[in-house]
Scaffold this motif. Structure first.
Motif, PDB file in Angstrom:
ATOM      1  N   ASN A  45       0.890  -1.287  -0.234  1.00 56.00           N
ATOM      2  CA  ASN A  45       0.078   0.076   0.126  1.00 56.00           C
ATOM      3  C   ASN A  45       0.884   1.132   0.021  1.00 56.00           C
ATOM      4  O   ASN A  45       1.917   1.311   0.752  1.00 56.00           O
ATOM      5  N   PHE A  46       0.660   2.119  -0.893  1.00 58.22           N
ATOM      6  CA  PHE A  46       1.302   3.346  -1.065  1.00 58.22           C
ATOM      7  C   PHE A  46       0.267   4.632  -0.794  1.00 58.22           C
ATOM      8  O   PHE A  46      -0.695   4.811  -1.772  1.00 58.22           O
ATOM      9  N   ASP A  47       0.554   5.341   0.258  1.00 63.47           N
ATOM     10  CA  ASP A  47      -0.625   6.599   0.369  1.00 63.47           C
ATOM     11  C   ASP A  47      -0.008   7.501  -0.716  1.00 63.47           C
ATOM     12  O   ASP A  47       0.881   8.205  -0.304  1.00 63.47           O
ATOM     13  N   SER A  48      -0.671   8.184  -1.739  1.00 63.87           N
ATOM     14  CA  SER A  48      -0.389   8.841  -2.539  1.00 63.87           C
ATOM     15  C   SER A  48      -1.176  10.218  -2.496  1.00 63.87           C
ATOM     16  O   SER A  48      -1.069  11.269  -3.362  1.00 63.87           O
ATOM     17  N   SER A  49      -1.606  10.377  -1.556  1.00 61.20           N
ATOM     18  CA  SER A  49      -2.469  11.766  -1.063  1.00 61.20           C
ATOM     19  C   SER A  49      -1.620  12.687  -0.583  1.00 61.20           C
ATOM     20  O   SER A  49      -0.383  12.534  -0.198  1.00 61.20           O
ATOM     21  N   PHE A  50      -1.721  13.961  -0.999  1.00 57.91           N
ATOM     22  CA  PHE A  50      -0.971  15.022  -0.410  1.00 57.91           C
ATOM     23  C   PHE A  50      -2.061  16.194  -0.535  1.00 57.91           C
ATOM     24  O   PHE A  50      -3.051  16.643  -1.002  1.00 57.91           O
ATOM     25  N   THR A  51      -1.630  17.373   0.091  1.00 52.94           N
ATOM     26  CA  THR A  51      -2.386  18.680   0.518  1.00 52.94           C
ATOM     27  C   THR A  51      -1.235  19.760   0.244  1.00 52.94           C
ATOM     28  O   THR A  51      -0.231  19.794   0.902  1.00 52.94           O
ATOM     29  N   LEU A  52      -1.354  20.676  -0.587  1.00 55.04           N
ATOM     30  CA  LEU A  52      -0.653  21.976  -0.758  1.00 55.04           C
ATOM     31  C   LEU A  52      -1.603  23.046  -0.006  1.00 55.04           C
ATOM     32  O   LEU A  52      -2.415  23.313  -0.335  1.00 55.04           O
ATOM     33  N   GLU A  53      -0.532  23.888   0.540  1.00 60.57           N
ATOM     34  CA  GLU A  53      -0.899  25.116   1.141  1.00 60.57           C
ATOM     35  C   GLU A  53      -1.514  25.925   0.193  1.00 60.57           C
ATOM     36  O   GLU A  53      -0.981  26.079  -1.275  1.00 60.57           O
ATOM     37  N   ILE A  54      -2.498  27.025   0.566  1.00 59.25           N
ATOM     38  CA  ILE A  54      -2.908  27.807  -0.668  1.00 59.25           C
ATOM     39  C   ILE A  54      -1.927  28.480  -1.453  1.00 59.25           C
ATOM     40  O   ILE A  54      -1.843  28.737  -2.603  1.00 59.25           O
TER      41      ILE A  54
END
Length: 108
Positions: free
Chosen positions: A8-17
């Protein structure tokens, strides 16, 4: 030394505005779009604002991308590029270390 199989590889990411705005302005700059169009058979591109983190090859992800983006890979109407490392640095993105961006080919 054997290969390590990743289940399993978590490919999620979040960028600051602010980070996202900086990166998007670099990815939509006229000079950068021009660089891409000289290497592909198209005259005009439109950034879709879709990006993903490349994932390790597996049976579930044979193209090295999350499943929901594979239809863009298979379509001749889209181009997927690696976000240049200097863009990542200018936007102060260090995690994830790699991103891909999707562009739509406009045939006008």
């Amino acid at each position: 030394m054997g290969l390590k199989i990743i289940e399993n590889f978590d490919s999620s990411f979040t960028l600051e505005i602010e980070t996202k705005q900086t990166l998007f302005s670099l990815l939509t700059s006229e000079n950068f779009i021009q660089q891409i169009t000289t290497q592909f058979p198209c005259k005009k591109l439109e950034f879709t604002e879709l990006m993903f983190q490349p994932v390790p090859y597996s049976k579930e992800t044979p193209k090295g991308m999350p499943k929901e983006f594979e239809n863009y890979h298979e379509s001749s109407d889209y181009i997927i590029i690696n976000v240049p490392p200097n863009f990542m640095f200018k936007a102060k993105i260090f995690k994830p270390s790699r991103l891909c961006a999707i562009y739509k080919i406009t045939r006008n």
